[in-house]
Enzyme design. Structure first.
Site, PDB file in Angstrom:
ATOM      1  N   ASP A 130       0.835  -1.199   0.000  1.00  0.00           N
ATOM      2  CA  ASP A 130       0.000   0.000   0.000  1.00  0.00           C
ATOM      3  C   ASP A 130       0.874   1.255   0.000  1.00  0.00           C
ATOM      4  OD1 ASP A 130      -2.182   1.665   0.198  1.00  0.00           O
ATOM      5  OD2 ASP A 130      -2.929   0.848   2.072  1.00  0.00           O
ATOM      6  N   ASP A 131       0.862   1.994  -1.105  1.00  0.00           N
ATOM      7  CA  ASP A 131       1.626   3.247  -1.247  1.00  0.00           C
ATOM      8  C   ASP A 131       3.134   3.020  -1.301  1.00  0.00           C
ATOM      9  OD1 ASP A 131      -0.694   4.737  -1.262  1.00  0.00           O
ATOM     10  OD2 ASP A 131      -0.117   6.064   0.372  1.00  0.00           O
ATOM     11  N   CYS A 162      -5.457   4.004  -4.545  1.00  0.00           N
ATOM     12  CA  CYS A 162      -5.820   2.896  -3.673  1.00  0.00           C
ATOM     13  C   CYS A 162      -7.087   2.152  -4.093  1.00  0.00           C
ATOM     14  CB  CYS A 162      -5.987   3.446  -2.269  1.00  0.00           C
ATOM     15  SG  CYS A 162      -6.572   2.246  -1.087  1.00  0.00           S
ATOM     16  N   ARG A 171      -7.622  -1.624  -6.085  1.00  0.00           N
ATOM     17  CA  ARG A 171      -8.229  -2.792  -5.452  1.00  0.00           C
ATOM     18  C   ARG A 171      -9.414  -3.300  -6.263  1.00  0.00           C
ATOM     19  NH1 ARG A 171      -5.605  -2.635  -0.388  1.00  0.00           N
ATOM     20  NH2 ARG A 171      -4.277  -0.805  -0.601  1.00  0.00           N
ATOM     21  N   LYS A 173      -6.710  -4.938   4.078  1.00  0.00           N
ATOM     22  CA  LYS A 173      -7.497  -3.739   3.750  1.00  0.00           C
ATOM     23  C   LYS A 173      -8.425  -4.006   2.568  1.00  0.00           C
ATOM     24  CE  LYS A 173      -6.481   1.000   2.201  1.00  0.00           C
ATOM     25  NZ  LYS A 173      -5.388   1.984   2.026  1.00  0.00           N
ATOM     26  N   HIS A 223     -11.618  -1.856   1.371  1.00  0.00           N
ATOM     27  CA  HIS A 223     -11.695  -0.518   0.772  1.00  0.00           C
ATOM     28  C   HIS A 223     -12.398  -0.460  -0.578  1.00  0.00           C
ATOM     29  CE1 HIS A 223      -9.549   3.649   0.991  1.00  0.00           C
ATOM     30  NE2 HIS A 223     -10.797   3.654   1.462  1.00  0.00           N
ATOM     31  N   HIS A 264       1.558   2.635   4.028  1.00  0.00           N
ATOM     32  CA  HIS A 264       0.636   3.761   3.886  1.00  0.00           C
ATOM     33  C   HIS A 264       0.669   4.631   5.141  1.00  0.00           C
ATOM     34  CE1 HIS A 264      -3.247   5.831   3.466  1.00  0.00           C
ATOM     35  NE2 HIS A 264      -3.290   5.430   2.210  1.00  0.00           N
ATOM     36  N   ASP A 272      -0.088  -0.883  -4.853  1.00  0.00           N
ATOM     37  CA  ASP A 272      -1.332  -0.323  -5.392  1.00  0.00           C
ATOM     38  C   ASP A 272      -1.151   0.988  -6.141  1.00  0.00           C
ATOM     39  OD1 ASP A 272      -0.847   1.252  -3.126  1.00  0.00           O
ATOM     40  OD2 ASP A 272      -2.939   1.270  -2.480  1.00  0.00           O
ATOM     41  N   ASN A 273      -0.073   1.707  -5.874  1.00  0.00           N
ATOM     42  CA  ASN A 273       0.234   2.947  -6.608  1.00  0.00           C
ATOM     43  C   ASN A 273       1.670   3.323  -6.324  1.00  0.00           C
ATOM     44  OD1 ASN A 273      -2.069   4.016  -4.267  1.00  0.00           O
ATOM     45  ND2 ASN A 273       0.061   4.613  -3.983  1.00  0.00           N
ATOM     46  N   LYS A 299       1.759   8.879  -6.827  1.00  0.00           N
ATOM     47  CA  LYS A 299       0.380   8.448  -6.616  1.00  0.00           C
ATOM     48  C   LYS A 299      -0.582   9.544  -7.095  1.00  0.00           C
ATOM     49  CE  LYS A 299      -2.645   7.544  -2.605  1.00  0.00           C
ATOM     50  NZ  LYS A 299      -2.646   7.337  -1.139  1.00  0.00           N
TER      51      LYS A 299
END
Length: 532
Positions: free
Chosen positions: A31-32, A69, A73, A126, A128, A215, A322-323, A365
């Site tokens: 994540d991030d 994000c 997903r 997560k 989301h 993140h 994710d990014n 991002k």
């Protein structure tokens, strides 16, 4: 009677043999995390477990996410572009097909596809993609799950630490949870537990492990932060970007002719900072590095458990982010709290360190330039991938993961599900790329917050913002997008623009929420301090 008993035995035997032939599948989503943070992609953060998977598997050099994000997903789970799945932006409902803020009922998840093929399906981490409106992991095919509706926490005492176990809401101090848990370990421990259940049931398993590291608000155990404090990050982002770039070239990850993008204009030269400023920035990046390091250690425990259970060789592991690195909070980043990196603190890397995280690419991002959408992809499967330690330069996208797991899992992607007609998959199986063969496709597309892009072959058309000018790059010669060829190739720009617009209409990018809707969305987010 004997004949019926024999028939049942043979059917059971056939199912057992079939299950043994199917690979177990683990999809891990960071994540991030930036493109170059882990060691096997040029980073200085020690990630020996991910590096080992890369050494014995494949590294994709030009794999892509959506740049944000929730859309990532949605796309990863469904094999569709995120707008088609209903999440063109985040979780707000703008009452438009592409912007409903949750997975719609004309898509299926990987779990919903693999479960009918005999898979034990599990998720930790997560979610989301719409739990606030009733779209849940347990309602979308995951038999076992320990999840959070969104992110924004690492420790049990966080206000955002709202957990759900197999659909049941848990208190943070529920006796079924470890005392004083840390989210990265919690997701891993329950992933291992669910795998144990699958092995006991003699079923192939699918585990979706959705990390919330690294993140914001960046938090890690104090002993992990101490490993990095007053160390390598005192060298600063300028020298470390150069070092990552040189390692990337030396290992063959990037073409030496691709230029390193310059330090962003808003970012100060490291040598111009005061001693106090350097110490503050060192503290920020040490916390970030500790989050990544701890995630790698947890992945190492997961891999060790696969070996202990005898299922390591026939497990396909896919690891990605994710990014790109996150520049939110600007060039100064954020370092708040009595004990930065500990419970209750708020830490953001900011633009200055995000510039390092996305080496050698531009932007971050949110954006559709390479820095925003490029991700590592490690593919590891001893029984199924014969190549070891090789790169795959074939472009790929998150939409390809659904097609890949359905292909190797012997699953059928449905035309109808739950009484609803299901949209066709957009992705392509990565099987050809595993075998070092090309993937046949017309193009790969992006859109987020008006940022947009399309890639056909080695050519990429990209814009920054809804009203930004289209830029054109030959990624074979210029992956870092330093030389805009739009003025020299007007016909190519026109053709690719038309291709993107046709996709945007087909994929529910259009119609977009209006300016008034966007303003309300930002106001709601600010009021709620929405985690991503």
């Amino acid at each position: 009677m004997k004949r019926n008993t024999l028939l049942l035995f043979l059917l059971s035997l056939a199912e057992t043999v079939s299950a043994a032939d199917k690979p177990n599948i683990i999809v891990i989503l960071a994540d991030d995390m930036g493109y170059s943070d882990i060691g096997c992609y040029g980073g200085e953060i020690p990630t020996p477990n991910l590096d080992a998977l890369a050494k014995d598997g494949l590294r994709f050099t030009e794999f892509y996410n959506t740049g944000r994000c929730c859309p990532t997903r949605a796309s990863l789970l469904t094999g569709l572009y995120s707008h088609q799945a209903g999440i063109g932006h985040m979780n707000e409902d703008d009452h438009l097909p592409g912007y409903q803020g949750h997975l719609n009922d004309t898509c299926v998840t990987m779990a919903e596809v693999l479960k009918p093929a005999g898979y034990f399906t599990a998720m930790t981490g997560k979610w989301h993609v719409g739990q606030a409106v009733g779209v849940t992991p347990w309602g979308r095919g995951f038999e076992r799950n320990l999840t959070a509706a969104a992110g924004g926490f690492y420790h049990a005492d966080s206000d955002r630490a709202k957990l759900f176990l197999n659909g049941e809401k848990l208190a943070s101090d529920d006796p079924r949870l470890p005392k004083d848990w840390y989210s990265t370990d919690l997701w891993t421990d329950y992933g291992i537990k669910f795998i144990g259940e699958a092995v006991e049931a003699k079923k192939p398993f699918f585990l979706y492990l959705a990390e919330n590291a690294p993140h914001f608000p960046l938090q890690a155990p104090a002993e992990d932060i101490a490993k990095f404090r007053h160390g390598i990050y005192q060298q600063g982002w300028d020298k470390l970007r150069e070092a990552r770039y040189e390692r990337q070239k030396a290992m063959g990850l990037i073409d030496p002719k691709w230029e390193l993008t310059p330090r962003d204009a808003d970012v100060k030269a490291w040598d111009s900072l005061s001693t106090e400023e350097k110490d503050r920035f060192d503290h920020i990046m040490s916390i970030y590095a500790a989050c990544v390091w701890h995630m790698d250690m947890a992945i190492g425990r997961l891999v060790a458990s696969l070996k202990e259970k005898g299922v390591y060789d026939n497990t396909l592991i896919l690891f990605m982010s994710d990014n790109g690195g996150n520049a939110e909070s600007g060039p100064n980043g954020t370092l708040e709290g009595k004990n930065p990196g500990g419970p209750g603190s708020t830490v953001f890397c900011g633009e200055s360190w995000a510039n390092l995280e996305n080496t050698p690419n531009r932007l971050y991002k949110h954006f559709n330039h390479e820095g925003g959408i490029s991700t590592p992809l490690i593919a590891h499967w001893p029984a199924g991938i014969s190549a070891k330690g090789e790169f795959r330069k074939e472009p790929g996208h998150l939409i390809d993961i659904m097609a890949t797991v359905a292909d190797f899992g012997g699953a059928t992607y449905p035309k109808e599900f739950g009484g609803k007609e299901i949209q066709p998959m957009e992705g392509r199986s990565l099987r050809p790329a595993f075998e070092d063969k090309p993937i046949e496709r017309e193009a790969i597309f992006w859109e987020h917050e008006g940022n947009a892009a399309v890639r056909t072959g080695d050519w990429k058309l990209v814009r920054k913002g809804l009203r930004g000018e289209w830029e054109l790059y030959d990624l074979l010669a210029d992956r870092t997008e330093m030389h805009n060829l739009a003025a020299k190739e007007p016909e190519r720009v026109k053709t690719m623009t038309e291709l993107w617009r046709a996709w945007a209409k087909r994929a529910n990018v259009m119609p977009k929420p209006g300016a008034a809707g966007a303003a309300k969305k930002q106001a709601r987010k600010a009021a709620a301090s929405e985690p991503e």
